[in-house]
Scaffold this motif. Structure first.
Motif, mmCIF file in Angstrom:
data_model
loop_
_atom_site.group_PDB
_atom_site.id
_atom_site.type_symbol
_atom_site.label_atom_id
_atom_site.label_comp_id
_atom_site.label_asym_id
_atom_site.label_seq_id
_atom_site.Cartn_x
_atom_site.Cartn_y
_atom_site.Cartn_z
ATOM 1 N N GLU A 1 24.828 34.719 -19.587
ATOM 2 C CA GLU A 1 25.051 33.278 -19.436
ATOM 3 C C GLU A 1 25.272 32.883 -17.974
ATOM 4 N N ARG A 2 24.956 31.630 -17.683
ATOM 5 C CA ARG A 2 25.190 31.114 -16.334
ATOM 6 C C ARG A 2 26.678 30.937 -16.108
ATOM 7 N N VAL A 3 27.119 31.309 -14.893
ATOM 8 C CA VAL A 3 28.542 31.220 -14.534
ATOM 9 C C VAL A 3 28.758 30.082 -13.540
ATOM 10 N N ILE A 4 27.971 30.053 -12.467
ATOM 11 C CA ILE A 4 28.030 28.957 -11.508
ATOM 12 C C ILE A 4 26.617 28.418 -11.328
ATOM 13 N N THR A 5 26.497 27.230 -10.758
ATOM 14 C CA THR A 5 25.175 26.627 -10.607
ATOM 15 C C THR A 5 24.337 27.433 -9.623
ATOM 16 N N GLU A 6 23.034 27.304 -9.770
ATOM 17 C CA GLU A 6 22.152 28.019 -8.858
ATOM 18 C C GLU A 6 22.359 27.552 -7.427
ATOM 19 N N ALA A 7 22.606 26.258 -7.245
ATOM 20 C CA ALA A 7 22.837 25.729 -5.891
ATOM 21 C C ALA A 7 24.077 26.370 -5.287
ATOM 22 N N ALA A 8 25.143 26.498 -6.092
ATOM 23 C CA ALA A 8 26.374 27.112 -5.593
ATOM 24 C C ALA A 8 26.131 28.581 -5.257
ATOM 25 N N ALA A 9 25.349 29.279 -6.098
ATOM 26 C CA ALA A 9 25.063 30.689 -5.844
ATOM 27 C C ALA A 9 24.259 30.858 -4.559
ATOM 28 N N ARG A 10 23.287 30.000 -4.342
ATOM 29 C CA ARG A 10 22.458 30.108 -3.144
ATOM 30 C C ARG A 10 23.287 29.820 -1.896
ATOM 31 N N GLU A 11 24.202 28.871 -2.004
ATOM 32 C CA GLU A 11 25.054 28.567 -0.852
ATOM 33 C C GLU A 11 26.033 29.716 -0.589
ATOM 34 N N LEU A 12 26.517 30.350 -1.666
ATOM 35 C CA LEU A 12 27.416 31.494 -1.509
ATOM 36 C C LEU A 12 26.676 32.660 -0.856
ATOM 37 N N ILE A 13 25.406 32.851 -1.226
ATOM 38 C CA ILE A 13 24.609 33.917 -0.603
ATOM 39 C C ILE A 13 24.465 33.651 0.896
ATOM 40 N N TYR A 14 24.257 32.385 1.256
ATOM 41 C CA TYR A 14 24.176 32.030 2.669
ATOM 42 C C TYR A 14 25.454 32.420 3.404
ATOM 43 N N MET A 15 26.596 32.125 2.796
ATOM 44 C CA MET A 15 27.878 32.446 3.424
ATOM 45 C C MET A 15 28.066 33.961 3.537
ATOM 46 N N MET A 16 27.647 34.681 2.490
ATOM 47 C CA MET A 16 27.825 36.136 2.494
ATOM 48 C C MET A 16 26.864 36.816 3.468
ATOM 49 N N GLU A 17 25.710 36.180 3.736
ATOM 50 C CA GLU A 17 24.798 36.735 4.735
ATOM 51 C C GLU A 17 25.439 36.693 6.121
ATOM 52 N N LYS A 18 26.243 35.669 6.366
ATOM 53 C CA LYS A 18 26.927 35.555 7.658
ATOM 54 C C LYS A 18 27.966 36.663 7.828
ATOM 55 N N VAL A 19 28.498 37.168 6.710
ATOM 56 C CA VAL A 19 29.447 38.281 6.788
ATOM 57 C C VAL A 19 28.790 39.478 7.457
ATOM 58 N N VAL A 20 27.510 39.723 7.118
ATOM 59 C CA VAL A 20 26.801 40.892 7.648
ATOM 60 C C VAL A 20 26.193 40.606 9.018
ATOM 61 N N SER A 21 25.635 39.431 9.185
ATOM 62 C CA SER A 21 24.955 39.143 10.454
ATOM 63 C C SER A 21 25.924 38.776 11.567
ATOM 64 N N GLU A 22 27.118 38.220 11.222
ATOM 65 C CA GLU A 22 28.027 37.750 12.268
ATOM 66 C C GLU A 22 29.477 38.211 12.080
ATOM 67 N N GLY A 23 29.821 38.714 10.887
ATOM 68 C CA GLY A 23 31.233 38.938 10.595
ATOM 69 C C GLY A 23 31.616 40.402 10.441
ATOM 70 N N THR A 24 32.505 40.658 9.470
ATOM 71 C CA THR A 24 33.103 41.986 9.329
ATOM 72 C C THR A 24 32.148 43.048 8.800
ATOM 73 N N GLY A 25 31.008 42.641 8.247
ATOM 74 C CA GLY A 25 30.092 43.608 7.652
ATOM 75 C C GLY A 25 28.903 43.962 8.507
ATOM 76 N N ARG A 26 29.013 43.815 9.820
ATOM 77 C CA ARG A 26 27.843 44.015 10.681
ATOM 78 C C ARG A 26 27.309 45.452 10.662
ATOM 79 N N ARG A 27 28.148 46.427 10.362
ATOM 80 C CA ARG A 27 27.678 47.825 10.338
ATOM 81 C C ARG A 27 26.740 48.090 9.155
ATOM 82 N N ALA A 28 26.716 47.181 8.203
ATOM 83 C CA ALA A 28 25.853 47.372 7.031
ATOM 84 C C ALA A 28 24.458 46.800 7.241
ATOM 85 N N ALA A 29 24.212 46.121 8.359
ATOM 86 C CA ALA A 29 22.930 45.445 8.585
ATOM 87 C C ALA A 29 21.765 46.426 8.515
ATOM 88 N N LEU A 30 20.648 45.953 7.933
ATOM 89 C CA LEU A 30 19.433 46.749 7.825
ATOM 90 C C LEU A 30 18.352 46.121 8.691
#
Length: 726
Positions: free
Chosen positions: A587-616
């Motif tokens: 079942e759907r938990v959050i809207t697709e728009a909210a999920a896509r925006e959350l993915i955008y925020m989480m991408e910044k974790v890797v590209s600019e934040g605490t998860g930079r060592r995980a970058a591929l």
């Protein structure tokens, strides 16, 4: 003197003495008689015998007693022997009539087998009582037949089921080694061992035995009475079956480690080939398993199994089955495991699938079952190699720290699983599934996902300043950032990418803890979630599998995901599946728009934040780090457009990690594993939304313009206000 008057006959000399001969003739007659008569033998002188020594009466008395005792013993012995012989004959005859047909004795498993296939329909693991099929003593490789006879019973083809020489030798060895006469070496023939495998004809019945283990224990007991019954049963088998029939039963029923019952299952299990074509070194390794199948199994300790096989090859040489040149060659070229066998029966992944499947078709099946799974051997190998590389190059030598990895597709299909540093195991503690650990900041995406679903935006601001709450029953609680600093007003994206604690708690309190708990639960986190404000900081415990599955829900657009490894289950020989996939997108938990925006925020974790060592390189990666109090647990969970992967690191006894946070070694393990996983795959962008440029007011725009442009802009604004238009 006057005559009496009676007439007397005349006295005639011739009539009285015979014819009167003259003296000379008389003498000649005597001489002739002497010459014709046999001479009388001269009587021998009898030797004078010594008088017999008189025996001591006491000694004579005891000798008479001993003779009497011997006569009693002999009389008793031959009668008892006759009775025993009759009883033995009757017993053997009776057992002969009860022995079933040969075909009924070749598969003696109490449980069925489970064969696991990967996503490419290739066998990668076995479970249960694996039986490769019936083989005969004539049908297996001659080397295997010879190896078994040389190892277990070199006089097999010459005895009648029991070997008195073997028993006597075993007793002598046991006594010389300080054990009881029947403890240790048993001197059992192959026929006796087969009788034991048949449990002397007693079949397992769940109603009669507490457990199958109790039944097996009773069958394996070594009492004197049991040995006697075993010998009688063995003799009856020798009468009923041929030598090769008995050897066939033995080769089909003997347990050979790794869940394999019989020579065919062992050959397929360890070498990926039929028992008919194994070479001498492989045959010797299989024969060596008969002594101690669990400890000598090559999947448990290959070197120990090879050493035992070298001994078997020497025995084959001593008994004439191999010459010196052949023996030296095969000892120098020991058997090695097949690729599937090296995977240690599928490791953690196979254990998880078996535990998650229906018990009556997996753990306690009486049928032979085929399970098709989601496991990708390429990805599994890549993950194991990445984990090994980090521990060999980045972790101090001697560290007891553990790690676990799960890789899955966005729909929850698990492609690889590692439950600990020792990747080639079976039945071990699986930290990816069984360990429940605090999640730390890896929980924060569910806080921000809840906020986005309720109307917040990625660039909404929150005040990062000292903040305290009164917790009923606990008093005042004041969360702190990892850096112990405050950053003023920050956007939600900034708060997430830098893993700030105070903004996360404030957002959680603003949207409602219960809403956060609901979103996290619906995404698949089934563990009990904390009720207090520390919920936002990952105070709850969860497994790596649950957390990775929840992140998969974010990747697929906001729908829940149930991780699964089973694609279909069917019985061996049947084309139709009995059951299919047990997981996937829900079942759907959050809207697709909210999920896509959350993915955008989480991408910044890797590209600019605490998860930079995980970058591929070349890939967009979204994820989140997590470190719990006192660094007892460190996490990194992230995803590309292709796969979701989660990494946990810590100690089994909750000892704090030294100098390790989620942004460190876990992110590096994730990177090394996923670089290998994505080899040969063309990069695909994440399904994240692309934020529009921020809107600016006329005054903001004029600040960035030259004076002339600013004047022109003011005039244009006035004209727009008067006349309207663009």
């Amino acid at each position: 003197m006057s005559n009496s008057g009676r007439k007397k006959p005349p006295l005639v000399a011739e009539k009285r003495y015979g014819k009167v001969q003259p003296p000379k003739a008389k003498a000649a007659s005597k001489a002739k008689a002497k010459s014709t008569a046999k001479p009388k033998p001269t009587p021998k002188k009898r030797k004078s015998r010594k008088p017999a020594r008189k025996r001591n009466p006491v000694v004579a008395f005891f000798l008479r007693i001993l003779k009497w005792i011997w006569r009693v013993i002999w009389a008793f012995t031959w009668r008892i022997s006759a009775i025993v012989g009759i009883i033995l004959a009757i017993s053997v005859g009776y057992l002969y009539t009860t022995l079933p047909n040969l075909s009924d004795l070749l598969d003696g498993r109490a449980r069925g087998s489970v064969t696991l296939l990967d996503r490419n329909d290739q066998v990668f693991a076995w479970r249960g009582d694996q039986f490769g099929g019936v083989v005969s003593a004539e049908g297996v490789s001659p080397d295997l037949r010879n190896a078994v006879v040389a190892t277990e019973d070199k006089r097999f083809y010459r005895h009648f089921g029991v070997s008195p020489r073997g028993v006597a030798g075993a007793v002598r060895i046991n006594l010389s080694e300080g054990r009881g006469p029947l403890s240790g070496h048993g001197g059992s023939t192959i026929t006796q061992q087969t009788a034991k495998l048949l449990c002397l004809g007693v079949e397992y019945n769940s109603e009669d035995w507490e457990s199958e283990a109790a039944y097996v224990k009773d069958c394996r007991q070594g009492s004197l009475w049991r040995k006697a019954k075993e010998a009688i049963f063995a003799i009856a088998m020798e009468v009923k079956y041929s030598k090769n029939d008995i050897l066939s039963i033995y080769l089909n029923r003997a347990y050979m480690g790794g869940g394999a019952y019989g020579a065919e299952a062992a050959s397929q299990r360890y070498f990926g080939k039929p028992a008919a074509v194994v070479n001498p070194s492989e045959a010797a390794m299989i024969a060596g398993l008969l002594t101690a199948p669990s400890s000598l199994a090559p999947t448990a300790n290959l070197q120990r199994s090879q050493d035992r096989a070298a001994t078997i090859l020497r025995l084959m040489n001593e008994q004439g089955y191999l010459n010196d040149k052949e023996t030296a060659y095969w000892q120098a070229n020991p058997a090695t495991l097949s690729e599937a066998a090296e995977a240690k029966a599928g490791g953690y992944f196979a254990d998880w699938v078996m535990a998650s499947g229906p018990e009556f078709f997996t753990r306690n099946t009486t049928e032979d079952v085929i399970l098709k799974t989601t496991m990708d051997p390429r990805i599994q190998s890549a993950v194991e190699d990445g984990l090994k590389w980090v521990f060999e190059n980045k972790v101090r030598e001697g560290s007891k720290a553990q790690a676990a990895i799960v890789v899955m597709s966005a729909d929850g299909a698990v492609r690889a699983m590692v439950g600990g540093r020792d990747t080639k195991v079976s039945g071990a503690f699986n930290r990816a599934v069984q360990a429940k650990r605090q999640t730390g900041s890896a929980f924060k995406p569910f806080v921000y996902g809840t906020a986005l679903d309720l109307g917040y935006a990625h660039n909404d601001l929150v005040e990062d300043a000292p903040y305290c709450l009164n917790v009923p029953g606990s008093g005042q609680w004041c969360p702190r950032n990892y850096s112990n600093k405050h950053y003023g007003k920050v956007s939600l994206t900034t708060a997430l990418k830098n893993s700030l604690n105070i903004p996360a708690v404030k957002i959680s309190e603003a949207v409602g803890r219960e809403n956060v708990r609901t979103v996290a639960s619906e995404f698949g986190i089934e563990s009990d979630l904390a009720a207090g404000p520390a919920l936002a900081l990952g105070a709850s415990e969860s497994s790596l599998l649950e957390m990775t599955g929840a992140y998969a829900g974010i990747l697929n657009g906001g729908s829940s995901v149930t991780p699964y490894g089973l694609v279909e289950l069917r019985l061996a020989g049947d084309a139709n599946a009995l059951m299919g996939t047990g997981g996937g997108i829900g079942e759907r938990v959050i809207t697709e728009a909210a999920a896509r925006e959350l993915i955008y925020m989480m991408e910044k974790v890797v590209s600019e934040g605490t998860g930079r060592r995980a970058a591929l390189p070349g890939w967009e990666v979204a994820g989140k780090t997590g470190t719990t109090q006192a660094a007892r647990d460190a996490w990194f969970i992230g995803f590309t457009a292709e796969y979701v992967a989660g990494v946990w690191m810590g100690y089994d006894d909750n000892t704090p990690l030294t100098g390790v946070t989620g942004s460190g070694l876990p992110a590096e393990i994730w990177h090394e594993a996923m670089v290998r996983v994505h080899e040969g795959i063309s990069p695909t962008p994440l399904p994240a939304f692309v934020p529009k440029p921020p809107k600016t007011t006329p005054a903001q725009r004029r600040k960035r313009q030259s004076p002339g442009e600013a004047i022109e802009g003011v005039v244009n604004d006035i004209l727009k206000d008067i006349f309207g238009g663009n």
